[in-house]
Motif scaffolding. Structure first.
Motif, PDB file in Angstrom:
ATOM      1  N   PHE A 110     -66.665  84.288  12.610  1.00 41.37           N
ATOM      2  CA  PHE A 110     -67.700  85.016  12.602  1.00 41.37           C
ATOM      3  C   PHE A 110     -67.534  86.538  12.927  1.00 41.37           C
ATOM      4  O   PHE A 110     -66.776  86.867  13.709  1.00 41.37           O
ATOM      5  CB  PHE A 110     -68.679  84.278  13.760  1.00 41.37           C
ATOM      6  N   ALA A 111     -68.476  87.116  12.541  1.00 40.39           N
ATOM      7  CA  ALA A 111     -68.533  88.688  12.827  1.00 40.39           C
ATOM      8  C   ALA A 111     -69.165  89.143  14.210  1.00 40.39           C
ATOM      9  O   ALA A 111     -69.643  88.048  14.810  1.00 40.39           O
ATOM     10  CB  ALA A 111     -69.358  89.274  11.633  1.00 40.39           C
ATOM     11  N   LYS A 112     -69.073  90.397  14.394  1.00 43.42           N
ATOM     12  CA  LYS A 112     -69.512  90.852  15.775  1.00 43.42           C
ATOM     13  C   LYS A 112     -71.116  90.506  15.902  1.00 43.42           C
ATOM     14  O   LYS A 112     -71.818  90.707  14.934  1.00 43.42           O
ATOM     15  CB  LYS A 112     -69.315  92.430  15.935  1.00 43.42           C
ATOM     16  N   GLN A 113     -71.450  90.034  16.839  1.00 44.87           N
ATOM     17  CA  GLN A 113     -72.864  89.590  17.032  1.00 44.87           C
ATOM     18  C   GLN A 113     -73.571  88.706  16.055  1.00 44.87           C
ATOM     19  O   GLN A 113     -74.759  88.969  15.849  1.00 44.87           O
ATOM     20  CB  GLN A 113     -73.637  91.073  17.375  1.00 44.87           C
ATOM     21  N   GLU A 114     -72.806  87.784  15.586  1.00 39.82           N
ATOM     22  CA  GLU A 114     -73.370  87.020  14.370  1.00 39.82           C
ATOM     23  C   GLU A 114     -73.996  85.842  14.965  1.00 39.82           C
ATOM     24  O   GLU A 114     -74.867  85.021  14.352  1.00 39.82           O
ATOM     25  CB  GLU A 114     -72.193  86.688  13.447  1.00 39.82           C
ATOM     26  N   VAL A 115     -73.521  85.532  16.171  1.00 39.75           N
ATOM     27  CA  VAL A 115     -73.748  84.123  16.817  1.00 39.75           C
ATOM     28  C   VAL A 115     -74.746  84.063  17.790  1.00 39.75           C
ATOM     29  O   VAL A 115     -74.721  85.090  18.842  1.00 39.75           O
ATOM     30  CB  VAL A 115     -72.330  83.362  17.455  1.00 39.75           C
ATOM     31  N   SER A 116     -75.924  83.274  18.057  1.00 37.57           N
ATOM     32  CA  SER A 116     -76.738  83.445  18.924  1.00 37.57           C
ATOM     33  C   SER A 116     -76.491  82.619  20.218  1.00 37.57           C
ATOM     34  O   SER A 116     -76.615  82.840  21.416  1.00 37.57           O
ATOM     35  CB  SER A 116     -78.066  83.022  18.467  1.00 37.57           C
ATOM     36  N   GLU A 117     -75.769  81.425  20.099  1.00 42.84           N
ATOM     37  CA  GLU A 117     -75.563  80.725  21.141  1.00 42.84           C
ATOM     38  C   GLU A 117     -74.275  79.851  20.695  1.00 42.84           C
ATOM     39  O   GLU A 117     -73.925  79.442  19.613  1.00 42.84           O
ATOM     40  CB  GLU A 117     -76.676  79.574  21.250  1.00 42.84           C
ATOM     41  N   ILE A 118     -73.459  79.215  21.748  1.00 43.22           N
ATOM     42  CA  ILE A 118     -72.287  78.678  21.859  1.00 43.22           C
ATOM     43  C   ILE A 118     -72.361  77.279  22.616  1.00 43.22           C
ATOM     44  O   ILE A 118     -72.964  77.339  23.855  1.00 43.22           O
ATOM     45  CB  ILE A 118     -71.068  79.217  22.202  1.00 43.22           C
ATOM     46  N   LYS A 144     -63.144  86.046  23.214  1.00 45.73           N
ATOM     47  CA  LYS A 144     -63.273  85.643  21.997  1.00 45.73           C
ATOM     48  C   LYS A 144     -64.704  85.433  21.497  1.00 45.73           C
ATOM     49  O   LYS A 144     -65.451  85.844  20.612  1.00 45.73           O
ATOM     50  CB  LYS A 144     -62.297  84.782  21.237  1.00 45.73           C
ATOM     51  N   TYR A 145     -65.196  84.635  22.465  1.00 44.20           N
ATOM     52  CA  TYR A 145     -66.815  84.343  22.324  1.00 44.20           C
ATOM     53  C   TYR A 145     -67.747  85.430  22.401  1.00 44.20           C
ATOM     54  O   TYR A 145     -68.547  85.737  21.581  1.00 44.20           O
ATOM     55  CB  TYR A 145     -67.313  83.163  23.562  1.00 44.20           C
ATOM     56  N   ASP A 146     -67.408  86.384  23.398  1.00 45.50           N
ATOM     57  CA  ASP A 146     -68.237  87.856  23.439  1.00 45.50           C
ATOM     58  C   ASP A 146     -68.031  88.524  22.115  1.00 45.50           C
ATOM     59  O   ASP A 146     -68.791  89.140  21.923  1.00 45.50           O
ATOM     60  CB  ASP A 146     -67.461  88.646  24.811  1.00 45.50           C
ATOM     61  N   ALA A 147     -66.998  88.472  21.517  1.00 47.52           N
ATOM     62  CA  ALA A 147     -66.610  89.139  20.374  1.00 47.52           C
ATOM     63  C   ALA A 147     -67.812  88.979  19.279  1.00 47.52           C
ATOM     64  O   ALA A 147     -68.000  89.643  18.295  1.00 47.52           O
ATOM     65  CB  ALA A 147     -65.268  89.156  19.793  1.00 47.52           C
ATOM     66  N   VAL A 148     -68.339  87.527  19.211  1.00 49.73           N
ATOM     67  CA  VAL A 148     -69.037  87.108  18.234  1.00 49.73           C
ATOM     68  C   VAL A 148     -70.473  86.781  18.563  1.00 49.73           C
ATOM     69  O   VAL A 148     -71.472  86.707  17.717  1.00 49.73           O
ATOM     70  CB  VAL A 148     -68.590  85.588  17.436  1.00 49.73           C
ATOM     71  N   LEU A 149     -70.635  86.756  19.697  1.00 44.71           N
ATOM     72  CA  LEU A 149     -72.050  86.387  20.339  1.00 44.71           C
ATOM     73  C   LEU A 149     -72.915  87.796  20.373  1.00 44.71           C
ATOM     74  O   LEU A 149     -72.653  88.811  20.487  1.00 44.71           O
ATOM     75  CB  LEU A 149     -72.160  85.896  21.984  1.00 44.71           C
ATOM     76  N   LYS A 150     -74.297  87.491  20.353  1.00 43.65           N
ATOM     77  CA  LYS A 150     -75.310  88.742  20.343  1.00 43.65           C
ATOM     78  C   LYS A 150     -75.039  89.061  21.864  1.00 43.65           C
ATOM     79  O   LYS A 150     -74.789  88.508  22.663  1.00 43.65           O
ATOM     80  CB  LYS A 150     -76.619  88.295  19.844  1.00 43.65           C
ATOM     81  N   GLU A 151     -75.685  90.077  22.032  1.00 45.77           N
ATOM     82  CA  GLU A 151     -75.891  90.768  23.391  1.00 45.77           C
ATOM     83  C   GLU A 151     -76.312  89.818  24.355  1.00 45.77           C
ATOM     84  O   GLU A 151     -75.809  89.755  25.521  1.00 45.77           O
ATOM     85  CB  GLU A 151     -76.634  92.145  23.384  1.00 45.77           C
TER      86      GLU A 151
END
Length: 223
Positions: A110-118, A144-151
């Motif tokens: 996943f790219a940076k800020q591509e994921v809303s929830e894990i 790693k999670y922070d790298a793909v999660l939205k703010e």
């Protein structure tokens, strides 16, 4: 599960349109959907990821309830999530996908800020000290999670392990992350989120029948 059955499932996975199985090299160097997951689903709906999805039970259950969100289950054991992938196809769930890869490669998928929830559901707690680096909520994994999660992205940890619950809670508090909800016996708490109590995996049902408590933490990362 016999080797013939596993082989059959691996072969079927290759024909499923909702299963993606990159090699490790492909995942690291040229994963085609990184930053382009909305093109895979054909919409701009929020992307929710289940890490270590097993049979895909949670991924499927949430996808049924939330058709306006896209769900991606990740696990290295394709013979397990075969069941979830097949169910999604049988039920025409267009908002579900599965990726066969290592969880530590999440920031390559996943790219940076591509994921809303894990969602992290019933991970191996890796209790021995020398296994700390494999715990799915250790500091390295959280980065790693922070790298793909939205703010404002959210992480959910649901586990039957009091050790994993306590370890994660302590780590989050010590690092100053935002704990939105935490309970060591979520089914005995009226304020628990419905997605946590209304969705249960096969093994979770077994734990509950044995009288084990199910713990849950919902949090946001603050770096």
């Amino acid at each position: 599960m016999g080797s013939k059955n596993k082989l059959k499932r691996f072969q079927e996975n290759e024909t499923f349109k909702n299963v993606i199985q990159p090699t490790r090299e492909e995942a690291i160097n040229s994963f085609s959907y990184k930053g382009k997951w909305h093109s895979f689903f054909g919409n701009n709906n929020p992307i929710i990821v289940e890490l270590g999805c097993g049979k895909g039970e949670y991924t499927i259950a949430l996808a049924r309830k939330n058709p306006n969100k896209n769900y991606i289950g990740i696990d290295i054991k394709g013979a397990r999530f075969w069941r979830g992938a097949k169910t999604a196809l049988e039920e025409n769930l267009e908002n579900v996908a599965f990726v066969r890869t290592q969880i530590e490669l999440v920031d390559f998928i996943f790219a940076k800020q591509e994921v809303s929830e894990i969602w992290i559901t019933f991970p191996d707690p890796q209790i021995k000290y020398q296994r700390t680096k494999h715990r799915m909520t250790n500091a390295a994994f959280l980065k790693k999670y922070d790298a793909v999660l939205k703010e404002d992205g959210i992480i959910n940890l649901k586990t039957d392990s009091e050790f994993m619950h306590g370890y994660t809670l302590g780590l989050l508090q010590g690092a100053g992350h935002e704990i939105l909800y935490a309970n060591h016996n979520v089914y005995n708490n009226e304020g628990a989120p419905k997605e946590v109590t209304e969705t249960q995996t096969f093994y979770e049902n077994q734990y509950l029948e044995k009288g084990k408590w199910i713990t849950y933490i919902q949090f946001r990362l603050k770096y």
